[in-house]
Design an enzyme around this catalytic site. Structure first.
Site, PDB file in Angstrom:
ATOM      1  N   ARG A  36       0.707  -1.311   0.012  1.00 23.23           N
ATOM      2  CA  ARG A  36      -0.106   0.179  -0.019  1.00 23.23           C
ATOM      3  C   ARG A  36       0.985   1.139  -0.024  1.00 23.23           C
ATOM      4  NH1 ARG A  36       2.410   2.068   3.099  1.00 23.23           N
ATOM      5  NH2 ARG A  36       2.425   1.989   5.412  1.00 23.23           N
ATOM      6  N   HIS A  43       0.605   8.590  10.376  1.00 23.06           N
ATOM      7  CA  HIS A  43       0.814   8.476  11.970  1.00 23.06           C
ATOM      8  C   HIS A  43      -0.406   8.851  12.628  1.00 23.06           C
ATOM      9  CE1 HIS A  43       5.389   6.909  12.520  1.00 23.06           C
ATOM     10  NE2 HIS A  43       4.970   7.323  11.469  1.00 23.06           N
ATOM     11  N   ASP A  45      -3.562   6.737  12.390  1.00 23.89           N
ATOM     12  CA  ASP A  45      -4.431   5.598  12.361  1.00 23.89           C
ATOM     13  C   ASP A  45      -4.415   5.004  13.933  1.00 23.89           C
ATOM     14  OD1 ASP A  45      -1.587   4.454  12.119  1.00 23.89           O
ATOM     15  OD2 ASP A  45      -2.272   2.799  10.708  1.00 23.89           O
ATOM     16  N   GLY A 158       8.449   1.380   3.414  1.00 19.56           N
ATOM     17  CA  GLY A 158       7.239   1.885   3.957  1.00 19.56           C
ATOM     18  C   GLY A 158       6.010   1.698   3.145  1.00 19.56           C
ATOM     19  N   SER A 160       4.715  -1.453   3.360  1.00 20.74           N
ATOM     20  CA  SER A 160       3.820  -2.598   4.001  1.00 20.74           C
ATOM     21  C   SER A 160       3.904  -3.747   3.435  1.00 20.74           C
ATOM     22  CB  SER A 160       2.253  -2.415   3.774  1.00 20.74           C
ATOM     23  OG  SER A 160       1.948  -1.205   4.727  1.00 20.74           O
ATOM     24  N   SER A 161       5.475  -4.264   3.222  1.00 21.54           N
ATOM     25  CA  SER A 161       5.399  -5.609   2.653  1.00 21.54           C
ATOM     26  C   SER A 161       5.180  -6.621   3.766  1.00 21.54           C
ATOM     27  CB  SER A 161       7.024  -5.705   2.074  1.00 21.54           C
ATOM     28  OG  SER A 161       7.951  -5.105   3.074  1.00 21.54           O
ATOM     29  N   ASP A 209      -2.638  -0.446   7.460  1.00 25.06           N
ATOM     30  CA  ASP A 209      -1.891  -1.087   6.216  1.00 25.06           C
ATOM     31  C   ASP A 209      -2.741  -2.212   6.052  1.00 25.06           C
ATOM     32  OD1 ASP A 209       0.035   0.612   6.851  1.00 25.06           O
ATOM     33  OD2 ASP A 209       1.472  -0.773   7.973  1.00 25.06           O
TER      34      ASP A 209
HETATM   35  C1  GLA Z   1       3.137   2.104   9.803  1.00 24.56           C
HETATM   36  C2  GLA Z   1       1.983   1.351  10.621  1.00 24.56           C
HETATM   37  C3  GLA Z   1       0.754   2.073  10.030  1.00 24.56           C
HETATM   38  C4  GLA Z   1       0.659   3.678  10.297  1.00 24.56           C
HETATM   39  C5  GLA Z   1       1.875   4.159   9.818  1.00 24.56           C
HETATM   40  C6  GLA Z   1       2.194   5.405   9.504  1.00 24.56           C
HETATM   41  O1  GLA Z   1       3.063   1.868   8.472  1.00 24.56           O
HETATM   42  O2  GLA Z   1       2.093   0.008  10.309  1.00 24.56           O
HETATM   43  O3  GLA Z   1      -0.404   1.461  11.230  1.00 24.56           O
HETATM   44  O4  GLA Z   1       0.718   3.911  11.336  1.00 24.56           O
HETATM   45  O5  GLA Z   1       3.218   3.330   9.735  1.00 24.56           O
HETATM   46  O6  GLA Z   1       0.856   6.225   9.134  1.00 24.56           O
END
Ligand code: GLA
Length: 483
Positions: A36, A43, A45, A158, A160-161, A209
């Site tokens: 994603r 920061h 969620d 960053g 979300s792998s 994510d």
């Molecule tokens: C990581 C966390 C998410 C979110 C982001 C920052 O990806 O897994 O839940 O907090 O950082 O937005």
């Protein structure tokens, strides 16, 4: 070089046959789980404030085969990575559940998913659906699974792998046990399960994510809300390229990195509790727990009144624990025990300069408004103004939440001067990628400028090494079976 989905499927089959020749591979299913890119709402969620990401066309593809012996066997398509294997029985035998591999091992994302799902069950006679999973029923996990996967999601970037791997692994166990997960409600319920699952690896993340990965749709951004979790699709069909550029600074989930992330989460929790206390004392308002609860509907106060209240709460100097404790009418020991613990039970180290409650709260409060505004702008098709909000978001991440790094600041500056309508870090930050919106006509020049000015001049990478750090992504379908 592997290219088409058919090639990938073939390769996954081949590797599975080579590893576990006796498995009924023909009965397997293919599952895809995307990465994603967060467009805005960084920061926030974990404060239960809404976010606006897209699922993208960089993804993990896996072949999953159910196996009756209640074990899990997983391998990367790349034979240089060792495969892993563990038994579901371990979960029942040990009070703490599955024993993690060493910190940082990719297998922990598989264990995180399995460990969480094993804590649920179905009651006698219930339909086998994710929405019916609860605690205290009969056993449901009769089968384990074997899985071979391959990924195009850059790691520690960053995107979300790791959450894609967690979601993938939950789907594998659900598939193996015939538990359905494809409706909207089922996917939302699963996103919540996957969010909790990741605490196993030690980050107190929010649910962005996992929800983005599960709720994604082609040509749509998703506004994800929490408490209760919900997802609204926002058509994203503009004549605009979403360009991801890796800063080349890796942001792996080391203990330091997790502490840096969790520190923000702790600071926000404490800030939220302090505001809640004020709302309770002054206005008799109960049940506020997170910053995301401070809404007109939950407090009965208008947004302008809430804005006025929260502006006055915090001083800019960082807070020491005894001041926080006194504001919360608690002892320092209680605050430490309740809110400042790591996953392994050790005490979270108090930052020497103190907790930056003003700065974190300010970021979250304003970023939340930016998300709401962005939703409207995207619906109206005002992509230029949306771009300026992305820039504001980056500045706030840099100055107030302090999750950027010099390279990301430089990269986003160069991106803006190269014509991006907006450019910001995406994901947890501290390195990783920037996302920029670029008009298709400007894309070639934009890419050239980044290659030359950022990767060449500043990062000293030659063109061949730099090129794969920039790519265009498209809003894509969430995780699920592929035919
Ligand atoms: C990581 C966390 C998410 C979110 C982001 C920052 O990806 O897994 O839940 O907090 O950082 O937005």
């Amino acid at each position: 070089m592997i290219k088409t989905t058919e090639d990938i499927k073939e390769a996954l089959h081949g590797r599975m046959r080579a590893l576990w020749p006796s498995l009924p591979i023909r009965s397997g299913v293919f599952i895809s789980s995307p990465g994603r890119v967060n467009l805005i709402g960084e920061h926030i969620d974990y404060n239960n404030c809404p976010v606006l990401p897209i699922a993208v066309d960089k993804r993990i593809v896996a072949l999953v085969v159910a196996i009756p012996e209640r074990s899990v066997k997983v391998a990367d398509l790349d034979p240089r990575y060792e495969s892993i294997e563990f038994s579901l029985e371990e979960y029942e035998r040990l009070p703490e559940g599955l024993v993690p591999f060493k910190t940082g091992h990719w297998g922990n994302y598989i264990k995180a998913a399995v460990n969480e799902l094993l804590s649920y069950s179905l009651k006698e006679g219930q339909e086998r659906s994710v929405t019916n999973l609860s605690t205290g029923g009969d056993h449901v996990w009769e089968c384990g699974f074997a899985m071979v996967f391959t990924s195009t999601i850059p790691q520690a970037a960053g995107m979300s792998s790791s959450s894609a791997l967690v979601v993938l692994s939950t789907l594998a166990l659900l598939e193996a046990n015939d538990v359905s997960y494809s409706s909207f409600e089922q996917r939302l319920a699963l996103a919540d399960i996957c969010r909790r699952a990741e605490w196993y690896v030690g980050t107190k993340g929010g649910g962005m994510d996992q929800a983005a990965i599960l709720m994604g749709k082609n040509r749509n951004a998703i506004k994800i809300s929490f408490n209760p979790i919900d997802a609204v699709l926002i058509p994203f069909e503009y004549d605009i390229a979403v360009v991801v550029a890796h800063s080349t600074v890796e942001a792996p989930k080391t203990r330091e990195m997790m502490d840096a992330y969790n520190r923000r989460s702790i600071e926000c929790t404490l800030a939220g509790l302090i505001v809640a206390k004020i709302l309770q004392n002054r206005y008799d308002i109960e049940h506020i727990r997170y910053i995301g609860d401070i809404t007109p509907s939950k407090t009965g106060l208008e947004q302008s009144v809430l804005d006025a209240i929260v502006t006055d709460v915090f001083h800019e100097e960082p807070y020491q624990i005894d001041e926080i404790a006194s504001l919360l009418d608690m002892s320092t020991d209680q605050v430490n025990r309740r809110y400042c613990k790591r996953k392994d039970g050790t005490q979270f180290p108090m930052p020497i300069e103190g907790f930056k409650l003003y700065q974190r709260f300010y970021h979250v409060w304003k970023e939340w408004r930016r998300v709401e505004r962005s939703e409207q702008l995207l619906i109206q098709g005002d992509i230029e103004t949306f771009g300026t909000l992305m820039n504001d978001s980056h500045a706030s991440c840099r100055d107030y939440h302090e999750v950027s790094c010099p390279e990301l600041d430089m990269l986003t500056d160069i991106a803006r001067s190269a014509g991006a309508l907006g450019s910001r870090l995406t994901g947890a930050g501290f390195g990783g990628c920037a996302v920029s919106l670029v008009r298709p006509n400007d894309l070639a020049a934009f890419t050239e400028t980044l290659l030359h000015d950022y990767y060449g001049r500043n990062m000293r990478l030659d063109r061949a090494n730099a090129e794969h750090h920039i790519f265009v992504v498209h809003p894509s379908q969430g995780a699920g079976r592929i035919e």
